[in-house]
Design an enzyme around this catalytic site. Structure first.
Site, short mmCIF file in Angstrom:
data_model
loop_
_atom_site.label_atom_id
_atom_site.label_comp_id
_atom_site.label_asym_id
_atom_site.label_seq_id
_atom_site.Cartn_x
_atom_site.Cartn_y
_atom_site.Cartn_z
N GLY A 134 -7.61 0.16 -3.84
CA GLY A 134 -8.20 -1.30 -3.92
C GLY A 134 -7.36 -2.10 -4.79
O GLY A 134 -8.04 -3.17 -5.18
N THR A 135 -6.24 -1.77 -5.39
CA THR A 135 -5.59 -2.72 -6.43
C THR A 135 -5.45 -3.95 -5.71
O THR A 135 -5.35 -5.20 -6.32
CB THR A 135 -4.33 -2.05 -6.96
OG1 THR A 135 -3.27 -2.12 -5.99
CG2 THR A 135 -4.66 -0.81 -7.67
N ASN A 136 -4.91 -4.08 -4.20
CA ASN A 136 -4.87 -5.25 -3.47
C ASN A 136 -6.08 -6.07 -3.43
O ASN A 136 -6.07 -7.23 -3.55
CB ASN A 136 -3.90 -4.97 -2.48
CG ASN A 136 -2.41 -4.71 -2.59
OD1 ASN A 136 -1.61 -5.69 -2.93
ND2 ASN A 136 -2.09 -3.54 -2.39
N ALA A 148 5.20 -7.55 -6.48
CA ALA A 148 5.36 -8.28 -5.24
C ALA A 148 4.12 -8.19 -4.86
O ALA A 148 3.33 -9.39 -4.37
CB ALA A 148 6.43 -7.51 -4.30
N GLU A 149 3.36 -7.04 -4.48
CA GLU A 149 2.11 -6.95 -3.54
C GLU A 149 0.98 -7.98 -4.20
O GLU A 149 0.25 -8.86 -3.46
CB GLU A 149 1.83 -5.49 -3.43
CG GLU A 149 2.65 -4.86 -2.63
CD GLU A 149 1.93 -3.37 -2.41
OE1 GLU A 149 0.84 -3.07 -1.87
OE2 GLU A 149 2.83 -2.57 -2.67
N ASP A 193 3.00 -2.94 12.13
CA ASP A 193 3.98 -3.89 11.18
C ASP A 193 4.74 -4.62 11.92
O ASP A 193 5.74 -5.10 11.38
CB ASP A 193 4.65 -2.77 10.47
CG ASP A 193 3.79 -1.92 9.62
OD1 ASP A 193 2.73 -2.56 8.93
OD2 ASP A 193 3.92 -0.70 9.28
N ASN A 233 -2.05 -8.12 7.26
CA ASN A 233 -1.59 -6.88 6.37
C ASN A 233 -0.73 -6.99 5.27
O ASN A 233 0.39 -7.67 5.39
CB ASN A 233 -1.24 -5.96 7.72
CG ASN A 233 -0.80 -4.48 6.88
OD1 ASN A 233 -1.68 -3.92 6.22
ND2 ASN A 233 0.27 -3.98 7.32
N HIS A 279 2.16 -4.72 3.54
CA HIS A 279 2.98 -3.50 3.83
C HIS A 279 4.01 -3.29 2.37
O HIS A 279 4.68 -4.42 2.12
CB HIS A 279 3.96 -3.78 5.09
CG HIS A 279 4.62 -2.45 5.28
ND1 HIS A 279 4.06 -1.14 5.83
CD2 HIS A 279 5.86 -1.99 5.10
CE1 HIS A 279 4.93 -0.14 5.94
NE2 HIS A 279 6.08 -0.49 5.34
N ILE A 335 -4.62 2.53 11.93
CA ILE A 335 -4.15 1.74 13.00
C ILE A 335 -5.13 1.17 13.83
O ILE A 335 -6.05 1.95 14.46
CB ILE A 335 -2.90 2.36 13.67
CG1 ILE A 335 -1.69 2.75 12.54
CG2 ILE A 335 -2.43 1.48 14.84
CD1 ILE A 335 -0.45 3.12 13.21
C1 GAR Z 1 -0.28 -0.58 -1.07
O1 GAR Z 1 0.87 -0.29 -1.77
C2 GAR Z 1 -0.37 -0.93 0.27
O2 GAR Z 1 0.77 -2.22 0.40
C3 GAR Z 1 -0.05 0.16 1.19
O3 GAR Z 1 -1.29 0.78 0.70
C4 GAR Z 1 -1.30 0.80 -0.81
C5 GAR Z 1 -2.54 0.46 -0.90
O4 GAR Z 1 -3.03 0.49 -2.18
N1 GAR Z 1 -0.28 -0.30 2.53
C6 GAR Z 1 0.35 0.41 3.34
O5 GAR Z 1 1.10 1.16 3.37
C7 GAR Z 1 -0.09 0.09 4.96
N2 GAR Z 1 0.87 0.44 6.05
P1 GAR Z 1 -4.43 -0.33 -2.95
O6 GAR Z 1 -5.67 0.28 -2.01
O7 GAR Z 1 -4.47 0.13 -4.26
O8 GAR Z 1 -4.24 -1.59 -2.60
#
Ligand code: GAR
Length: 203
Positions: free
Chosen positions: A16-18, A184-185, A155, A112, A114, A97
């Protein structure tokens, strides 16, 4: 113009860092056109649930295993989104998915994140660390992250934002993943959510 603040629902599966980046952005007042009202995790052990709890956001667990089928799983998610009047859905590390039925119900309302520059290293089987393993194996010198709308093609929906990140000599998938997240994210996800919410609010 919508007659209410844009309500955001975030779907998660892991660390869940995003989600945290979205929460922080909201706290700073940068994400201001919408408010995170609900977090749904398909895993009961996702650390993202703790982050939601700490931030005082309603969090729900929806387990496909417990519900027994993909249909029941998606029905439950849809009921929660309806009950909470969610306008914009953000997949933030959501590792399931969604069916065509589901994505069709929310046109241009699901985003989303990616961890690559789509159309590279995306689609079925490319998620999480696997994406970075594939990028390193191929030998690309630049990778990055993409925020896109979700449609029936994994995607494959319209790109909203992208950011490039350099690959360094000797990178491991873990090191690269961390750099892509940090540079980036965690930047483009809150920015893209703000953009989409602002547009949605003005409709
Ligand atoms: C992130 O890197 C995200 O971009 C990726 O999973 C990670 C989740 O991290 N998502 C995918 O690969 C989706 N196809 P998080 O739980 O720390 O946010």
């Amino acid at each position: 113009m919508t007659d209410h603040p844009v309500r955001i629902g975030v779907l998660v599966s892991g660390g869940g860092t995003n989600l945290q980046a979205l929460i922080n952005s909201q706290k700073k007042g940068e994400l201001k056109s919408g408010k995170i009202e609900l977090v749904i995790s398909n895993r009961s052990d996702a650390y993202a649930l703790k982050r939601a709890e700490k931030a005082g956001i309603r969090a729900e667990i929806v387990s496909k295993k417990k519900l027994g089928s993909s249909e029941a799983f998606e029905d439950r998610i849809r009921s929660l989104l309806d009950e909470n009047k969610i306008d914009i859905i953000v997949l933030a590390g959501f590792m399931a998915i969604l069916s065509e039925d589901f994505t069709r119900a929310y046109p241009k309302r699901i985003l989303n994140i990616h961890p690559s520059l789509i159309p590279s290293f995306c689609g079925k089987g490319y998620y999480g660390l696997h994406v970075h393993e594939a990028a390193l194996e191929y030998g690309v010198k630049v990778t990055g992250a993409t925020v896109h709308f979700v449609n029936e093609i994994p995607d494959g929906g319209e790109i909203i934002m992208q950011k490039a990140v350099a690959v360094h000599e000797g990178d491991t998938p873990e090191v690269l993943q961390k750099r892509v997240m940090r540079l980036a994210e965690w930047k483009i996800l809150p920015a893209a959510v703000e953009k989409v919410c602002a547009e949605y609010a003005s409709k």
